[in-house]
Scaffold this motif. Structure first.
Motif, PDB file in Angstrom:
ATOM      1  N   SER A   1       1.002  -1.148   0.053  1.00 58.46           N
ATOM      2  CA  SER A   1      -0.164   0.170   0.595  1.00 58.46           C
ATOM      3  C   SER A   1       0.635   1.523  -0.318  1.00 58.46           C
ATOM      4  N   ARG A   2      -0.292   2.435   0.543  1.00 59.44           N
ATOM      5  CA  ARG A   2       0.914   3.573   0.271  1.00 59.44           C
ATOM      6  C   ARG A   2       0.674   4.357   2.119  1.00 59.44           C
ATOM      7  N   PRO A   3       1.350   5.441   2.266  1.00 58.08           N
ATOM      8  CA  PRO A   3       1.008   5.964   2.674  1.00 58.08           C
ATOM      9  C   PRO A   3      -0.924   7.140   2.713  1.00 58.08           C
ATOM     10  N   SER A   4      -0.243   8.260   1.996  1.00 53.60           N
ATOM     11  CA  SER A   4      -1.940   8.409   1.613  1.00 53.60           C
ATOM     12  C   SER A   4      -2.526   7.986   1.323  1.00 53.60           C
ATOM     13  N   ALA A   5      -2.580   6.992   0.400  1.00 53.68           N
ATOM     14  CA  ALA A   5      -3.614   5.449   0.465  1.00 53.68           C
ATOM     15  C   ALA A   5      -4.498   5.329   1.903  1.00 53.68           C
ATOM     16  N   ILE A   6      -3.489   4.905   2.785  1.00 53.41           N
ATOM     17  CA  ILE A   6      -3.790   4.224   4.461  1.00 53.41           C
ATOM     18  C   ILE A   6      -4.615   6.115   4.587  1.00 53.41           C
ATOM     19  N   THR A   7      -3.887   6.953   4.753  1.00 57.60           N
ATOM     20  CA  THR A   7      -4.798   8.171   5.876  1.00 57.60           C
ATOM     21  C   THR A   7      -5.676   8.070   4.773  1.00 57.60           C
ATOM     22  N   ALA A   8      -6.267   8.197   3.476  1.00 55.52           N
ATOM     23  CA  ALA A   8      -7.267   7.979   3.396  1.00 55.52           C
ATOM     24  C   ALA A   8      -8.419   7.411   3.850  1.00 55.52           C
ATOM     25  N   ARG A   9      -7.919   6.257   3.510  1.00 59.75           N
ATOM     26  CA  ARG A   9      -8.789   5.004   4.370  1.00 59.75           C
ATOM     27  C   ARG A   9      -8.888   5.309   5.555  1.00 59.75           C
TER      28      ARG A   9
ATOM     29  N   GLY B   1     -11.933 -14.970  15.218  1.00 62.04           N
ATOM     30  CA  GLY B   1     -13.538 -15.569  14.232  1.00 62.04           C
ATOM     31  C   GLY B   1     -14.170 -14.167  15.611  1.00 62.04           C
ATOM     32  N   ALA B   2     -14.785 -13.164  14.533  1.00 59.53           N
ATOM     33  CA  ALA B   2     -15.767 -12.339  15.022  1.00 59.53           C
ATOM     34  C   ALA B   2     -16.679 -12.058  14.498  1.00 59.53           C
ATOM     35  N   THR B   3     -17.660 -10.884  14.702  1.00 60.34           N
ATOM     36  CA  THR B   3     -18.684 -10.212  13.560  1.00 60.34           C
ATOM     37  C   THR B   3     -18.305  -8.901  13.808  1.00 60.34           C
ATOM     38  N   HIS B   4     -17.416  -8.038  14.565  1.00 59.57           N
ATOM     39  CA  HIS B   4     -17.190  -6.831  15.105  1.00 59.57           C
ATOM     40  C   HIS B   4     -15.582  -6.007  15.292  1.00 59.57           C
ATOM     41  N   GLY B   5     -15.335  -5.349  15.406  1.00 56.94           N
ATOM     42  CA  GLY B   5     -13.760  -5.553  16.381  1.00 56.94           C
ATOM     43  C   GLY B   5     -12.691  -5.222  15.183  1.00 56.94           C
ATOM     44  N   LEU B   6     -12.314  -4.291  15.456  1.00 55.69           N
ATOM     45  CA  LEU B   6      -9.967  -4.015  14.673  1.00 55.69           C
ATOM     46  C   LEU B   6      -9.918  -4.936  14.217  1.00 55.69           C
TER      47      LEU B   6
ATOM     48  N   VAL C   1      -5.395  -2.999   5.478  1.00 53.54           N
ATOM     49  CA  VAL C   1      -4.659  -4.150   6.541  1.00 53.54           C
ATOM     50  C   VAL C   1      -3.902  -3.075   7.306  1.00 53.54           C
ATOM     51  N   PHE C   2      -3.457  -1.801   6.556  1.00 52.92           N
ATOM     52  CA  PHE C   2      -2.348  -1.079   6.948  1.00 52.92           C
ATOM     53  C   PHE C   2      -3.714  -0.039   8.419  1.00 52.92           C
TER      54      PHE C   2
ATOM     55  N   SER D   1      -2.062   1.263  17.013  1.00 56.07           N
ATOM     56  CA  SER D   1      -1.184   1.602  17.033  1.00 56.07           C
ATOM     57  C   SER D   1      -2.324   2.804  17.670  1.00 56.07           C
ATOM     58  N   ILE D   2      -2.527   3.556  16.921  1.00 59.27           N
ATOM     59  CA  ILE D   2      -3.254   4.812  17.751  1.00 59.27           C
ATOM     60  C   ILE D   2      -3.620   4.706  19.207  1.00 59.27           C
ATOM     61  N   VAL D   3      -4.549   3.787  19.216  1.00 60.07           N
ATOM     62  CA  VAL D   3      -5.320   4.065  20.726  1.00 60.07           C
ATOM     63  C   VAL D   3      -4.264   3.114  21.775  1.00 60.07           C
ATOM     64  N   VAL D   4      -3.548   1.911  21.241  1.00 62.90           N
ATOM     65  CA  VAL D   4      -2.775   1.625  21.936  1.00 62.90           C
ATOM     66  C   VAL D   4      -1.399   3.498  22.439  1.00 62.90           C
ATOM     67  N   VAL D   5      -1.089   4.085  21.707  1.00 66.42           N
ATOM     68  CA  VAL D   5      -0.512   4.980  22.341  1.00 66.42           C
ATOM     69  C   VAL D   5      -1.401   5.939  23.080  1.00 66.42           C
ATOM     70  N   VAL D   6      -2.454   6.218  22.981  1.00 68.40           N
ATOM     71  CA  VAL D   6      -3.664   6.940  23.699  1.00 68.40           C
ATOM     72  C   VAL D   6      -3.656   6.355  25.110  1.00 68.40           C
ATOM     73  N   THR D   7      -4.126   4.830  25.237  1.00 72.63           N
ATOM     74  CA  THR D   7      -4.221   4.794  26.595  1.00 72.63           C
ATOM     75  C   THR D   7      -2.827   4.511  26.804  1.00 72.63           C
ATOM     76  N   SER D   8      -2.318   4.213  26.299  1.00 72.98           N
ATOM     77  CA  SER D   8      -0.657   3.802  27.464  1.00 72.98           C
ATOM     78  C   SER D   8      -0.483   5.049  28.604  1.00 72.98           C
ATOM     79  N   ALA D   9      -0.971   6.621  27.423  1.00 69.45           N
ATOM     80  CA  ALA D   9      -0.589   7.524  27.846  1.00 69.45           C
ATOM     81  C   ALA D   9      -0.973   8.284  29.244  1.00 69.45           C
TER      82      ALA D   9
END
Lengths: 251, 281
Positions: A37-45, A200-205, A221-222, A229-237
């Motif tokens: 993939s590429r960063p611009s596409a990932i950001t857009a997604r 195996g799930a119907t919801h979640g990241l 995927v990216f 990773s953003i969620v983990v960094v924020v909750t860690s803080a």
């Protein structure tokens, strides 16, 4: 420049260089975006998921699983750690069993939990609990055992009963160990939740990432990994702040 | 009237009757730390125990505190056979023992809280003691924010607030620099002189490896032999008048004479202990 400023500048610099090289590599044709993939596409997604609102129910489910797993695993681990620290004979008897249980790879357990607890959140919480429990357990055990003998003797001489000893010395002494493991426990709880969803799930990241992989959608995927990773960094803080508050006597 | 000899006819506060204590070493052998020690200490006396390092001074103190049980012999506290911890005594350890997660006020009040006093009462009395040791501006500080000398003051207040008639001290000032140490010794003597409720003095058992400190503080200096199997090799009465000015005392003739007399005994034990340490290294 202050040292904090320099650190921030370096952090931003590294991100710019890595993402720039990635994006540039794709533009120059050196990297095939089908695989990476590429960063611009990932950001857009990521932006699209946020705008359309598809992200929130998934994110919420993952957080719910991780936090419940952290809470349940934490309470069980701390209770078990305390119990065994105060009962050295039981700790010696159970030691090999605990080591055996801890040696089981959790990914192997995930399908079993799916079978036992079903497709909804409880199978993921169970997985997170098995990861968090042992970290909390070992740290509590160590924290109580590690309590300074001089502190214990002094408080006993001052007149403490067994219960008062636990309350005034052993608990606070173990707390520093428990808090220092909270950071890694939180990460493990997220891992447990996402791996469970992935299988195996119907919801979640984890479910979102699995869906994207199923259609060779590397951008999806990216994007999922980025949000995780953003969620983990924020909750860690957040955890760090709680830690600093509770351990303010150290500074 | 400040007296130095009158405690001879006072009741016995502490009594060791042919006490021995063995430790089991990690390789399964038996190490005799204290061998056949008999000793009685009158109420209100300030007794110093000196000896070379590793001579079982701390073991002796732990036996008196009830933190260790004698392998043979018995310990009597105010005439009663000791069972469990000595509840008539407080114990000031060589190590730092303030709870790092409690501030000065909570540390000083700890013994009262443990005894079931309300927080308000305990804090009120703690504030009195914090003032007595000159730390009022630091009542809300944590131990990590204090100097070594300040922490020792807090520890003294934490112990003495309990009004127990016996005070056990295990090289309490050994980690301090010389000047802070002399200051703390002076404060200790002042506290001791006031006594419990301004009347009876407490019984102090003060362990140290520093003979000067022992003579300067105590009514009696007890010399232990080098370990293993330490015994009492000498007891010297210190009849220096009180109150003592610790800044001047060490150069007086009476002090120097006592020092020579006790050192002639202690010296041999120190040499023995160094020889045995050398043999192990």
């Amino acid at each position: 420049m202050s040292s904090q400023g320099r650190v921030t500048a370096w952090r931003v610099g590294i991100a710019v260089v890595v993402l720039g090289a990635w994006e540039g590599g794709v533009a120059a044709g050196a990297i095939d975006p089908f695989f990476l993939s590429r960063p611009s596409a990932i950001t857009a997604r990521v932006a699209a998921w946020i705008m359309s609102g598809t992200l929130w129910p998934h994110l919420w489910v993952t957080l719910e699983e991780a936090l419940l797993g952290l809470a349940i695993g934490g309470v069980l681990g701390i209770a078990a750690g305390f119990a065994l620290a105060r009962a050295p004979l039981a700790a010696r008897v159970l030691d090999p069993y605990i080591a055996m249980l801890n040696a089981v790879p959790r990914v192997v357990l995930a399908p079993l939990f799916l079978l036992w607890f079903g497709l909804d959140i409880w199978s993921k919480i169970a997985l997170a609990v098995t990861l968090v429990f042992f970290v909390m357990f070992f740290n509590t055990l160590q924290g109580v055992r590690d309590a300074d003998r001089a502190l214990v003797n002094n408080v006993r001489m001052l007149g403490a009963s067994e219960r008062q000893l636990v309350r005034h010395v052993l608990m606070p002494s173990a707390l520093t160990w428990i808090l220092s493991s909270l950071q890694s426990s939180l990460g493990l709880a997220m891992v447990g939740a996402v791996v469970g969803e992935y299988l195996g799930a119907t919801h979640g990241l984890g479910y979102m990432i699995a869906q994207a992989e199923g259609t060779f959608d590397t951008t999806g995927v990216f994007a999922g990994m980025t949000i995780l990773s953003i969620v983990v960094v924020v909750t860690s803080a957040g955890v760090s702040r709680v830690e600093r508050r509770l351990l303010r006597w150290k500074h | 009237m400040r007296q130095t000899q009158g405690f001879m006819n006072r009741p016995i506060a502490l009594e060791l009757d042919r006490v021995s204590h063995d430790f089991r070493t990690s390789d399964g052998r038996v190490y005799r730390a204290v061998d056949d020690v008999s000793l009685s200490i009158s109420a209100g006396a300030f007794v110093a125990i000196v000896g070379p390092s590793g001579c079982g001074k701390s073991t002796l103190l732990n036996l008196i505190a009830g933190l260790l049980m004698p392998t043979s012999g018995r310990v009597r506290v105010e005439g009663h056979d000791q069972q469990g911890l000595n509840r008539r005594a407080t114990y000031m350890f060589q190590q730092e023992t303030l709870l790092p997660w409690k501030d000065v006020r909570d540390n000083v009040a700890l013994g009262l809280i443990l005894a079931g006093l309300s927080k308000a009462d305990a804090h009120a009395r703690a504030d009195d003691w914090i003032a007595r040791v000159g730390l009022t501006p630091f009542a809300s500080h944590y131990p990590s924010q204090l100097s070594g000398g300040m922490r020792k003051r807090v520890t003294m207040a934490q112990n003495w607030i309990l009004d127990r008639p016996q005070v056990l001290m295990d090289e309490p000032f050994s980690a301090l620099d010389v000047h802070t140490r002399q200051l703390m010794e002076t404060e200790l003597l002042a506290l001791w002189d006031v006594g419990v409720a301004g009347t009876t003095r407490r019984t102090v058992v003060f362990v140290t490896h520093d003979l000067e400190e022992a003579i300067a503080l105590a009514d009696e200096v007890i010399v232990l032999s080098a370990g293993p199997a330490s015994r009492i090799v000498a007891r010297h009465a210190v009849s220096l008048p009180r109150p003592r000015d610790l800044r001047e005392l060490r150069t007086t003739d009476a002090f120097v004479e006592l020092y020579r007399a006790i050192w002639s005994v202690l010296r041999g034990e120190v040499i023995k202990s160094q020889a045995s340490v050398g043999a192990h290294v």
